[in-house]
Design an enzyme around this catalytic site. Structure first.
Site, PDB file in Angstrom:
ATOM      1  N   ASP A  98       0.860  -1.168   0.000  1.00 52.25           N
ATOM      2  CA  ASP A  98       0.000   0.000   0.000  1.00 52.25           C
ATOM      3  C   ASP A  98       0.903   1.226   0.000  1.00 52.25           C
ATOM      4  O   ASP A  98       1.894   1.264   0.724  1.00 52.25           O
ATOM      5  CB  ASP A  98      -0.863  -0.008   1.271  1.00 52.25           C
ATOM      6  CG  ASP A  98      -2.304   0.369   1.002  1.00 52.25           C
ATOM      7  OD1 ASP A  98      -2.522   1.487   0.500  1.00 52.25           O
ATOM      8  OD2 ASP A  98      -3.202  -0.447   1.291  1.00 52.25           O
ATOM      9  N   ASP A 200      -2.990   4.595  -2.289  1.00 56.08           N
ATOM     10  CA  ASP A 200      -4.054   5.029  -1.392  1.00 56.08           C
ATOM     11  C   ASP A 200      -4.509   6.454  -1.675  1.00 56.08           C
ATOM     12  O   ASP A 200      -3.689   7.353  -1.898  1.00 56.08           O
ATOM     13  CB  ASP A 200      -3.506   4.951   0.044  1.00 56.08           C
ATOM     14  CG  ASP A 200      -4.531   5.321   1.098  1.00 56.08           C
ATOM     15  OD1 ASP A 200      -5.444   4.515   1.322  1.00 56.08           O
ATOM     16  OD2 ASP A 200      -4.415   6.417   1.680  1.00 56.08           O
ATOM     17  N   HIS A 331     -11.214  -3.386   3.098  1.00 58.18           N
ATOM     18  CA  HIS A 331     -11.135  -3.046   4.524  1.00 58.18           C
ATOM     19  C   HIS A 331     -11.911  -1.777   4.873  1.00 58.18           C
ATOM     20  O   HIS A 331     -11.970  -1.400   6.033  1.00 58.18           O
ATOM     21  CB  HIS A 331      -9.670  -2.874   4.911  1.00 58.18           C
ATOM     22  CG  HIS A 331      -9.038  -1.711   4.208  1.00 58.18           C
ATOM     23  ND1 HIS A 331      -8.846  -1.690   2.838  1.00 58.18           N
ATOM     24  CD2 HIS A 331      -8.599  -0.521   4.664  1.00 58.18           C
ATOM     25  CE1 HIS A 331      -8.318  -0.523   2.505  1.00 58.18           C
ATOM     26  NE2 HIS A 331      -8.140   0.212   3.582  1.00 58.18           N
ATOM     27  N   ASP A 332     -12.465  -1.106   3.863  1.00 57.32           N
ATOM     28  CA  ASP A 332     -13.255   0.109   4.113  1.00 57.32           C
ATOM     29  C   ASP A 332     -14.744  -0.128   3.931  1.00 57.32           C
ATOM     30  O   ASP A 332     -15.549   0.798   4.060  1.00 57.32           O
ATOM     31  CB  ASP A 332     -12.839   1.230   3.137  1.00 57.32           C
ATOM     32  CG  ASP A 332     -11.423   1.697   3.361  1.00 57.32           C
ATOM     33  OD1 ASP A 332     -10.949   1.647   4.513  1.00 57.32           O
ATOM     34  OD2 ASP A 332     -10.775   2.112   2.378  1.00 57.32           O
TER      35      ASP A 332
HETATM   36  C1  GLC Z   1      -8.034   4.996   2.004  1.00 58.07           C
HETATM   37  C2  GLC Z   1      -7.882   3.726   2.804  1.00 58.07           C
HETATM   38  C3  GLC Z   1      -8.531   3.924   4.138  1.00 58.07           C
HETATM   39  C4  GLC Z   1      -7.837   5.046   4.840  1.00 58.07           C
HETATM   40  C5  GLC Z   1      -7.802   6.317   3.981  1.00 58.07           C
HETATM   41  C6  GLC Z   1      -6.811   7.293   4.509  1.00 58.07           C
HETATM   42  O1  GLC Z   1      -9.346   5.273   1.688  1.00 58.07           O
HETATM   43  O2  GLC Z   1      -8.387   2.635   2.106  1.00 58.07           O
HETATM   44  O3  GLC Z   1      -8.530   2.763   4.918  1.00 58.07           O
HETATM   45  O4  GLC Z   1      -8.476   5.329   6.048  1.00 58.07           O
HETATM   46  O5  GLC Z   1      -7.430   6.057   2.661  1.00 58.07           O
HETATM   47  O6  GLC Z   1      -5.502   6.851   4.301  1.00 58.07           O
END
Ligand code: GLC
Ligand code: CA
Length: 571
Positions: A98, A200, A331-332
């Protein structure tokens, strides 16, 4: 031309904190991932995407990085990571990491320096503004995680911008030195031999000039700020530079988290030559069940025809113009079987149906940890059981606005990110076999029924179905190359599509109904012999997979959540 390896790959996403704990401290770690490589190999995985493992104070579970060049102590050491990379490569699997470069942690040394004085050389690494009238925030933007997007820093009396949590200050991409620092870091990881990145929040790096107030027709304290920073004019200049300085020099894969990118821009983002990424996660279907007020306003009456329209638009829209990243979970997001199907009576049937539905489209499929055993949303009834910073912020604000716990929990049950972050369910043993210690976050109590060990032993399990489906994907060229056509777009019970090519026609039938239904397919497909390749029902009409010949009836009775994959030879 040879097909790019990432087009033929199936990706598995790991949220390391919740995947497997190897040293008994209740927190998943790199050693735990190493223990499960054979499991992933057996499933048929080619690429593993690991959510952030860098040094981090974990305000947002690793998405707040305090040192890009170190591994988070709780997860292990750089040696552990290198071993993991080697062991994955030895098994013919690749690893992508990531890449979080819209922001850092406020504990990153850059930010510590930046906030120390107004004329510190690193001041411009971040976005600082003096207070507005009466000491107010510099503008009315709301953070994506709720509240103002600005935080006053007492030390210098100025505000810094944070689109996500207070502990995730946004980097200032306008500043050349920041960009060069980031590119150096990206190359450092690629030189280590990793196989790519999931990038990300990348569509937020460009903020509109002058950071003006946004229109506020409802007189809110802070207004949703998407128009100020999501996929704004000029972003592609940065992304092209990023690609030239880093990705383009390596044989890797990249997938951008591309909230706000429209299909019309696909060529610039993921075009085969012109694109800045190999593929991207579009967000449209993740909002199919959101109300007008956003994700916390769950709409239980979401329509299948909407889901079909979105996914199909991306299928046909990217054909020969780009490449799709296929996903139903991450995961979101909530668990797909709870969200789009049935985590009760037809748990197994409907989890398998969903798998077929998205994995036979054109693109590279992503499986989120636990999806392959049908893990479900978490039913916690106490807010104390949740960990996510976004849920916590929402809870605080909703309470302040006078909402009841019951009301808030209902929203969290439907949409909260912790639904997908409960520990991976490896067995029916204590703590789901995830750890010997109390896990950092509660396990979903249904681990006694839904777990890897049981599913590995059961040839009819969701796990084995995924395994068969992955193998099928790889054996049918049409899945990679066939054109896509949605049938019966208005039908609210069935998701049916065909993939056509010189090798014939692949018919994919998915019922989203908890009841038996009648399906009438276009004449072109009825009365013709086809080979049944895969189904989620083993008894009755569709009893043997593989060489079983089926003639599709004019009126076809489908069982609840029935799915089937049928291959017609060329006419
Ligand atoms: C992305 C990630 C998420 C995170 C956000 C800030 O959306 O998938 O989990 O909280 O970015 O980094
Ligand atoms: Ca651990």
């Amino acid at each position: 031309m040879q097909t790019k390896w990432w087009k033929e790959s199936v990706v598995y996403q790991i949220y390391p904190r919740s995947f497997m704990d190897s040293n008994g401290d209740g927190i998943g770690d790199i050693g735990g991932i190493r223990l499960k490589l054979d499991y992933l190999k057996e499933l048929g995985i080619d690429v593993i995407w690991i959510c952030p493992v860098y040094e981090s104070p974990n305000d947002d579970n690793g998405y707040d990085i305090s040192d890009y060049y170190r591994i988070m102590k709780e997860f292990g050491t750089m040696e552990d990571f290198e071993l993991l990379l080697k062991e994955a490569h030895d098994r013919g699997m690749r690893i992508i990491m990531d890449l979080v470069i819209n922001h850092t942690s406020d504990e990153h040394p850059w930010f510590v320096e930046s906030r120390s004085s107004r004329n510190n050389p690193k001041r411009d690494y971040y976005i600082w503004r003096p207070p507005g009238a009466n000491g107010a925030e510099p503008n009315n933007w709301e953070s994506i995680f709720g509240g103002s997007a600005w935080q006053l820093d007492e030390q210098t009396g100025e505000y810094y911008l944070h689109l996500f949590s207070v502990k995730q200050p946004d980097l200032n991409w306008e500043y050349e030195e920041v960009r060069q620092e980031l590119y150096r870091m990206v190359r450092w990881w690629l030189d280590k031999g990793i196989d790519g990145f999931r990038i990300d929040a990348i569509t937020h790096i460009k903020k509109i000039a002058g950071l003006p107030d946004l229109p506020n027709p409802d007189s809110r304290t802070y207004v949703p700020s998407w128009d100020g920073h999501r996929n704004r004019e000029g972003i592609l200049d940065y992304l092209r530079e990023l690609k030239e300085e880093t990705f383009a020099r390596y044989d890797i894969m990249t997938v951008g988290e591309a909230n706000g990118v429209e299909l019309e821009q696909a060529e610039q983002f993921v075009g085969p030559d012109t694109g800045v990424f190999d593929m991207m996660f579009q967000f449209e279907h993740m909002a199919v069940d959101h109300g007008p007020g956003g994700k916390w306003e769950y709409n239980p009456n979401w329509k299948l025809s909407d889901l079909k329209a979105i996914l199909s638009r991306w299928q046909t829209g990217l054909e020969n113009r780009g490449w799709n990243a296929l996903y139903l979970e991450n995961h979101d997001a909530p668990r797909s079987v709870s969200r789009f199907a049935d985590d009760g009576t037809f748990h197994s049937e409907s989890a398998k149906m969903l798998a077929v539905c998205y994995m036979l489209m054109q693109g590279t499929p992503y499986i989120y940890q636990g999806q392959e055993i049908g893990m479900t949303n978490a039913p916690f009834s106490d807010i104390q059981d949740y960990r996510d910073v976004e849920i916590m912020n929402f809870y605080r604000e909703a309470k302040a606005a006078g909402l009841s716990d019951e009301h808030i929990l209902q929203a969290v049950h439907a949409q909260g990110r912790d639904n997908s972050r409960t520990p991976m369910q490896w067995s029916a043993d204590l703590h789901a076999g995830f750890s010997e210690a109390e896990p950092w976050m509660r396990t979903n109590p249904n681990y006694t029924a839904i777990h890897v060990e049981g599913q590995l032993a059961d040839p009819e399990s969701i796990f084995h179905f995924y395994k068969k489906l992955i193998a099928l994907r790889k054996s049918i060229p049409l899945v990679l190359t066939g054109s896509y056509e949605l049938l019966m777009p208005e039908d609210e019970k069935h998701f049916v599509y065909v993939r056509r090519g010189t090798e014939g026609v692949l018919l994919v039938v998915c019922s989203f109904s908890p009841e038996a239904t009648e399906l009438r397919l276009p004449e072109e497909l009825t009365g013709r012999e086809s080979r049944l390749l895969l189904t989620n029902y083993s008894n009755g009409q569709a009893d043997a997979e593989g060489d079983c010949l089926i003639s599709i009836p004019e009126v076809w009775t489908l069982r609840p959540y029935e799915t089937g994959v049928y291959l017609f030879d060329p006419k």
